[in-house]
Design an enzyme around this catalytic site. Structure first.
Site, PDB file in Angstrom:
ATOM      1  CG  PHE A  52      32.614  31.293  73.891  1.00 19.16           C
ATOM      2  CD1 PHE A  52      33.850  31.681  73.414  1.00 19.16           C
ATOM      3  CD2 PHE A  52      31.692  30.766  72.999  1.00 19.16           C
ATOM      4  CE1 PHE A  52      34.175  31.541  72.082  1.00 19.16           C
ATOM      5  CE2 PHE A  52      32.021  30.612  71.652  1.00 19.16           C
ATOM      6  CZ  PHE A  52      33.265  31.010  71.195  1.00 19.16           C
ATOM      7  CE1 TYR A  53      34.619  35.010  71.153  1.00 21.89           C
ATOM      8  CE2 TYR A  53      33.697  36.995  70.215  1.00 21.89           C
ATOM      9  CZ  TYR A  53      34.324  35.789  70.058  1.00 21.89           C
ATOM     10  OH  TYR A  53      34.671  35.363  68.800  1.00 21.89           O
ATOM     11  N   GLY A  54      33.810  36.206  77.492  1.00 20.52           N
ATOM     12  CA  GLY A  54      33.677  36.702  78.847  1.00 20.52           C
ATOM     13  C   GLY A  54      32.894  35.714  79.683  1.00 20.52           C
TER      14      GLY A  54
END
Length: 321
Positions: A52-54
């Site tokens: 979920f980093y982006g």
């Protein structure tokens, strides 16, 4: 001092990929690749990514797939940890949620690099941690991932997790603004390395932020309790008193693994993130702190206590479960 994670040696400092993709203006892939390549050249081989980093179509896993397509020879050099376990309705540690997350990460990486550690980003309050870890253990036994980690959980949860399957690493926040994570003693006892995010306290310990006005009005850090107007200047006093013949970030980051010096202490790996080669070369260069240096820092910390908790609202409810 190197640390062993899933039977692989990693250096005293790791590298967090979050900032390269999780921002309003993500770093273009070709520029990000240069930053990542430089970390390896400096011997920093422990990388931390997030599903979920982006956004779903352009997070750190797509960046990693791009990097290892360009540099396939580096895939054996990197020890990769991936955070996941986020479902449509938030943190999902159920068997179905964990399987969906791990399978998605494996799909996005496209076989270009192995996931050495997979860790749920938070404990799902609706799923027993034993169930979550048992599901991840299936992937380890099948050879699809190297090990399972935990993140931002209580000492009791670490014990319960470790009883189901050996935990490869526990990720927590640790910095001069947070010097005593509640899980430290348990991790030392169980021999679990501590992976430390935000060693620069989200930029507050870089020396670049002198007032709250230095943060853009839309900067997410304004939502964190330690960046509120009534506490910012007080916390900044700690920053102003950290002096050595090197940069403040180097001193601050190197202070973290130095906490391993005590007998029976933890194996600790800080994972600062940065988005430029210049910052990589500064932040990821270890500095030797002797006993006198550490004593001076400890004296300042005793004199100027840090105020405010780390999180508020919904995030606070997911801490230390």
């Amino acid at each position: 001092m190197s640390v062993t994670i899933v039977n692989r040696k990693v250096g005293p400092i790791g590298f967090g990929l979050m900032g390269l993709t999780w921002r309003a203006n993500p770093t273009p892939y070709d520029e990000a690749v240069k930053v990542m390549k430089r970390t390896l050249e400096l011997g920093v081989n422990f990388w931390i990514a997030g599903e979920f980093y982006g956004p779903p179509h352009a997070n750190s896993l797509q960046l990693l797939e791009y990097y290892f397509t360009k540099y396939p020879e580096d895939s054996e050099k990197v020890v990769l940890s991936v955070k996941g376990g986020m479902g449509p309705n938030g943190h999902d540690g159920s068997p179905g949620g964990i399987r969906a997350s791990v399978d998605n990460c494996l799909r996005l990486l496209n076989g270009k690099v192995f996931i050495s550690v997979f860790e749920p980003a938070r404990v799902d309050p609706n799923t027993p941690i034993e169930t979550t870890i048992a599901t991840l253990a299936e992937y380890v036994k099948a050879g699809k991932i190297g090990g399972t980690g935990v993140s931002e959980c209580s000492a009791q949860t670490i014990r319960r997790s470790h009883a189901v399957y050996p935990i490869a690493a526990a990720e927590v926040e640790l910095s001069l603004f947070l010097t005593d994570p509640c899980v430290a003693k348990t991790c030392a006892e169980l021999g679990i390395p501590l992976v430390v995010y935000s060693p620069l306290s989200r930029g507050c310990l870089t020396g670049q932020l002198r007032t709250l006005d230095d943060l853009p009005v839309d900067d997410n850090r304004r939502n964190f309790l330690r960046f509120q107007p009534d506490m910012f200047d007080l916390n900044l006093k700690l920053v102003q008193q950290q002096k050595k013949g090197v940069s403040l970030p180097q001193t601050t980051i190197s202070w973290v693994p130095a906490q391993s010096k005590a007998p029976g202490a933890l194996h600790i790996v800080p994972i600062p993130g940065c988005i430029t080669i210049a910052r990589v070369e500064e932040n990821l260069t270890p500095v030797s702190l002797d006993d006198e240096d550490l004593e001076k820092i400890a004296a300042v910390l005793k004199e100027i206590p840090v105020h405010r908790d780390r999180y508020g609202g919904a995030l606070a409810k997911l801490m230390n479960l």
